[in-house]
Write a protein that holds these residues in place. Structure first.
Motif, PDB file in Angstrom:
ATOM      1  N   PRO A 161       0.796  -1.084  -0.028  1.00 50.20           N
ATOM      2  CA  PRO A 161       0.130   0.018  -0.045  1.00 50.20           C
ATOM      3  C   PRO A 161       0.909   1.031   0.008  1.00 50.20           C
ATOM      4  N   VAL A 162       0.394   2.292  -0.622  1.00 49.80           N
ATOM      5  CA  VAL A 162       1.053   3.720  -0.945  1.00 49.80           C
ATOM      6  C   VAL A 162      -0.045   4.727   0.055  1.00 49.80           C
ATOM      7  N   PHE A 163       0.628   5.432   0.907  1.00 53.30           N
ATOM      8  CA  PHE A 163      -0.178   6.417   1.565  1.00 53.30           C
ATOM      9  C   PHE A 163       0.820   7.746   1.151  1.00 53.30           C
ATOM     10  N   ALA A 164      -0.082   8.522   0.529  1.00 53.64           N
ATOM     11  CA  ALA A 164       0.347   9.907   0.159  1.00 53.64           C
ATOM     12  C   ALA A 164      -0.310  11.013   1.075  1.00 53.64           C
ATOM     13  N   VAL A 165       0.654  11.665   1.920  1.00 54.42           N
ATOM     14  CA  VAL A 165       0.471  12.678   2.827  1.00 54.42           C
ATOM     15  C   VAL A 165       0.294  14.001   2.175  1.00 54.42           C
ATOM     16  N   ALA A 166      -0.578  14.980   2.214  1.00 53.49           N
ATOM     17  CA  ALA A 166      -0.752  16.021   1.765  1.00 53.49           C
ATOM     18  C   ALA A 166      -1.637  17.087   2.723  1.00 53.49           C
ATOM     19  N   GLY A 167      -1.506  18.174   2.819  1.00 50.91           N
ATOM     20  CA  GLY A 167      -2.271  19.273   3.473  1.00 50.91           C
ATOM     21  C   GLY A 167      -3.461  19.813   2.431  1.00 50.91           C
ATOM     22  N   LEU A 168      -4.292  20.120   2.995  1.00 46.89           N
ATOM     23  CA  LEU A 168      -5.657  20.529   2.229  1.00 46.89           C
ATOM     24  C   LEU A 168      -5.358  21.680   1.274  1.00 46.89           C
ATOM     25  N   PHE A 169      -4.437  22.485   1.563  1.00 47.66           N
ATOM     26  CA  PHE A 169      -4.230  23.583   0.566  1.00 47.66           C
ATOM     27  C   PHE A 169      -3.524  22.932  -0.738  1.00 47.66           C
ATOM     28  N   LYS A 170      -3.016  21.823  -0.697  1.00 47.62           N
ATOM     29  CA  LYS A 170      -2.295  21.306  -1.750  1.00 47.62           C
ATOM     30  C   LYS A 170      -3.241  20.683  -2.641  1.00 47.62           C
ATOM     31  N   LEU A 171      -4.410  20.412  -2.433  1.00 45.15           N
ATOM     32  CA  LEU A 171      -5.506  20.043  -3.471  1.00 45.15           C
ATOM     33  C   LEU A 171      -5.944  21.105  -4.471  1.00 45.15           C
ATOM     34  N   SER A 172      -5.797  20.770  -5.747  1.00 43.93           N
ATOM     35  CA  SER A 172      -6.039  21.714  -6.719  1.00 43.93           C
ATOM     36  C   SER A 172      -7.247  21.092  -7.730  1.00 43.93           C
ATOM     37  N   PRO A 173      -7.943  22.177  -8.269  1.00 48.40           N
ATOM     38  CA  PRO A 173      -8.798  21.731  -9.000  1.00 48.40           C
ATOM     39  C   PRO A 173      -8.398  21.706 -10.299  1.00 48.40           C
ATOM     40  N   LEU A 174      -7.382  21.677 -10.675  1.00 48.14           N
ATOM     41  CA  LEU A 174      -6.835  21.485 -12.053  1.00 48.14           C
ATOM     42  C   LEU A 174      -6.581  19.938 -12.228  1.00 48.14           C
ATOM     43  N   GLY A 192      -8.736  14.215   7.240  1.00 42.94           N
ATOM     44  CA  GLY A 192      -8.965  12.763   7.105  1.00 42.94           C
ATOM     45  C   GLY A 192      -8.472  12.438   5.937  1.00 42.94           C
ATOM     46  N   GLY A 193      -8.913  10.800   5.872  1.00 40.64           N
ATOM     47  CA  GLY A 193      -8.209   9.946   4.810  1.00 40.64           C
ATOM     48  C   GLY A 193      -9.076   9.762   3.603  1.00 40.64           C
ATOM     49  N   PHE A 194      -8.666   9.873   2.656  1.00 40.73           N
ATOM     50  CA  PHE A 194      -9.553   9.878   1.255  1.00 40.73           C
ATOM     51  C   PHE A 194      -8.903   8.901   0.239  1.00 40.73           C
ATOM     52  N   ALA A 195      -9.752   8.156  -0.532  1.00 40.33           N
ATOM     53  CA  ALA A 195      -9.226   7.497  -1.606  1.00 40.33           C
ATOM     54  C   ALA A 195      -9.157   8.515  -2.650  1.00 40.33           C
ATOM     55  N   PRO A 196      -8.364   8.105  -3.804  1.00 41.60           N
ATOM     56  CA  PRO A 196      -7.839   9.066  -4.794  1.00 41.60           C
ATOM     57  C   PRO A 196      -9.348   9.328  -5.805  1.00 41.60           C
ATOM     58  N   SER A 197     -10.156   8.646  -5.747  1.00 44.28           N
ATOM     59  CA  SER A 197     -11.345   8.799  -6.486  1.00 44.28           C
ATOM     60  C   SER A 197     -12.388   9.732  -5.727  1.00 44.28           C
ATOM     61  N   PHE A 198     -12.103  10.116  -4.441  1.00 47.84           N
ATOM     62  CA  PHE A 198     -12.932  10.983  -3.666  1.00 47.84           C
ATOM     63  C   PHE A 198     -12.264  12.315  -3.696  1.00 47.84           C
ATOM     64  N   ILE A 199     -11.141  12.499  -4.096  1.00 46.32           N
ATOM     65  CA  ILE A 199     -10.468  13.897  -4.124  1.00 46.32           C
ATOM     66  C   ILE A 199     -11.391  15.104  -4.786  1.00 46.32           C
ATOM     67  N   TYR A 200     -11.953  14.649  -5.870  1.00 44.84           N
ATOM     68  CA  TYR A 200     -12.675  15.679  -6.660  1.00 44.84           C
ATOM     69  C   TYR A 200     -13.666  16.213  -5.898  1.00 44.84           C
ATOM     70  N   ARG A 201     -14.312  15.602  -5.026  1.00 42.25           N
ATOM     71  CA  ARG A 201     -15.609  15.830  -3.940  1.00 42.25           C
ATOM     72  C   ARG A 201     -14.698  17.017  -2.955  1.00 42.25           C
ATOM     73  N   VAL A 254     -12.235  18.769  -3.717  1.00 45.69           N
ATOM     74  CA  VAL A 254     -12.213  19.937  -4.428  1.00 45.69           C
ATOM     75  C   VAL A 254     -13.219  20.835  -4.659  1.00 45.69           C
ATOM     76  N   LEU A 255     -14.393  20.295  -4.868  1.00 41.64           N
ATOM     77  CA  LEU A 255     -15.508  20.851  -4.781  1.00 41.64           C
ATOM     78  C   LEU A 255     -16.183  21.679  -3.610  1.00 41.64           C
ATOM     79  N   ASP A 256     -15.647  21.142  -2.785  1.00 39.57           N
ATOM     80  CA  ASP A 256     -16.071  21.647  -1.330  1.00 39.57           C
ATOM     81  C   ASP A 256     -15.250  22.939  -0.978  1.00 39.57           C
ATOM     82  N   THR A 272     -11.496  27.887 -11.663  1.00 37.94           N
ATOM     83  CA  THR A 272     -10.417  26.939 -12.241  1.00 37.94           C
ATOM     84  C   THR A 272      -9.307  27.410 -12.861  1.00 37.94           C
ATOM     85  N   HIS A 273      -9.724  28.188 -13.963  1.00 38.24           N
ATOM     86  CA  HIS A 273      -8.877  29.149 -14.727  1.00 38.24           C
ATOM     87  C   HIS A 273      -8.793  30.251 -14.417  1.00 38.24           C
TER      88      HIS A 273
END
Length: 356
Positions: free
Chosen positions: A267-280, A333-342, A344-346, A353-354
């Motif tokens: 398993p691969v765990f990626a740690v990232a603060g919320l400010f690193k999530l991008s809508p791009l 919290g912890g999230f699956a990669p497929s849930f990151i878009y949600r 981002v929308l919040d 976005t652009h």
């Protein structure tokens, strides 16, 4: 029509632009805090007649900052977070106006004497609006400042006793704090890749810090990852930016490590603060990769070898596709990669976005 930045605003923006161009701001957290403080000063100094003019000013500032360092994702993230704060406040104000209007209509239809309070409108003066937005940015600064605390709280639950961990990102302060927090209740071993050629010194400092905190640590060459992966329990990586599709940017060499982990079902765990999530979205991945000094790969003094090589490249980061990451550990919290878009929308608005 795009609103041009005034001399007062440019006087605030230009010093930060120079720092970005010269790469004088090091570390994602440092950049995020610098941009947040800049936008706070810009909003305090800017003059506007409506919130939409303020939005245009912030977008123009964001465009200027992105031009200074186009491959820096964090800069655009902070600008978009501030724009989302402004738009949320505008929407809330519009809802208050709509509610007041509905109450007024119902009062006209009522046979009772209307209450004077119903006719009072909740219009915010520009000074009040300004202070609300600045407070929102201060909350964002607090979130960035305390980002490691939220990440550390999950460390003990995710790491087990006598486990062997591997991290190919020794330059990540977030990964360091994550491991140090886990050590308070767990005993484990950490394998650290040397991160040749750009992060060897950082890798040695990383290993020494872990050893000073009584964590058994081994520095290994990048080429031995495949040999040791079968004994590794988890791979923990730091990320420079996380995209809406669940992929992320990380250190050069991380892509080969996570591919090896996938082959061994580690398993691969990626740690990232919320400010690193991008809508791009990473449509053109080659544009995301920053290239460093090629002399670290092949020294210029080896002119005989240089003459026989067509291209020597030293990429500073790698794009990691979402299928190579099992879970993102964030300060909320912890999230699956497929849930990151949600997530981002919040935190972002689609219209921002652009920034162009």
């Amino acid at each position: 029509m795009v609103k041009e930045l005034t001399i007062e605003i440019l006087a605030l923006v230009d010093p930060v632009v120079d720092k970005l161009k010269r790469h004088q701001l090091s570390g994602d957290k440092t950049i995020a805090l610098e941009i947040s403080q800049l936008l706070m000063r810009v909003i305090s100094a800017a003059r506007w007649n409506s919130p939409f003019e303020l939005i245009q000013i912030i977008r123009q500032v964001g465009k200027t900052l992105n031009t200074a360092q186009p491959k820096e994702i964090i800069t655009g993230n902070i600008v978009r977070r501030v724009l989302a704060i402004i738009r949320d406040e505008v929407e809330e104000e519009d809802q208050d106006k709509d509610q007041t209007m509905m109450n007024s209509i119902f009062s006209l239809l009522s046979t009772q004497k209307p209450d004077k309070k119903i006719y009072q409108q909740s219009k915010k003066q520009s000074s009040d609006f300004r202070s609300i937005i600045i407070q929102g940015i201060r909350d964002l600064v607090d979130e960035i400042t305390n980002v490691n605390e939220g990440l550390e709280n999950m460390a003990v639950d995710l790491i087990h006793d006598n486990e062997i961990l591997l991290t190919p990102t020794p330059n990540s302060d977030t990964v360091l704090k994550f491991l140090l927090k886990a050590r308070s209740k767990r005993k484990f071993t950490v394998l650290v890749t040397e991160n040749y050629p750009n992060g060897i010194e950082q890798a040695h400092k990383f290993v020494k810090t872990l050893a000073d905190h009584k964590i058994e640590t081994v520095l290994i060459p990048d080429t031995t990852v495949f040999a040791v992966m079968s004994r590794v329990g988890k791979v923990i990586i730091g990320s420079n930016a996380v995209f809406a599709n669940g992929g992320c940017l990380s250190n050069s060499g991380v892509s080969s490590v996570v591919e090896c982990a996938k082959e061994n079902k580690t398993p691969v765990f990626a740690v990232a603060g919320l400010f690193k999530l991008s809508p791009l979205y990473p449509f053109n991945r080659d544009d995301l990769i920053e290239v460093g000094d090629s002399g670290k790969i092949l020294n210029y003094s080896d002119f005989k070898l240089v003459d026989n090589v067509d291209l020597v490249s030293n990429p500073l980061n790698d794009y990691i596709p979402p299928e190579h990451i099992d879970i993102y550990i964030t300060n909320i919290g912890g999230f699956a990669p497929s849930f990151i878009y949600r997530i981002v929308l919040d935190n972002y608005k689609p219209e921002d976005t652009h920034l162009d």
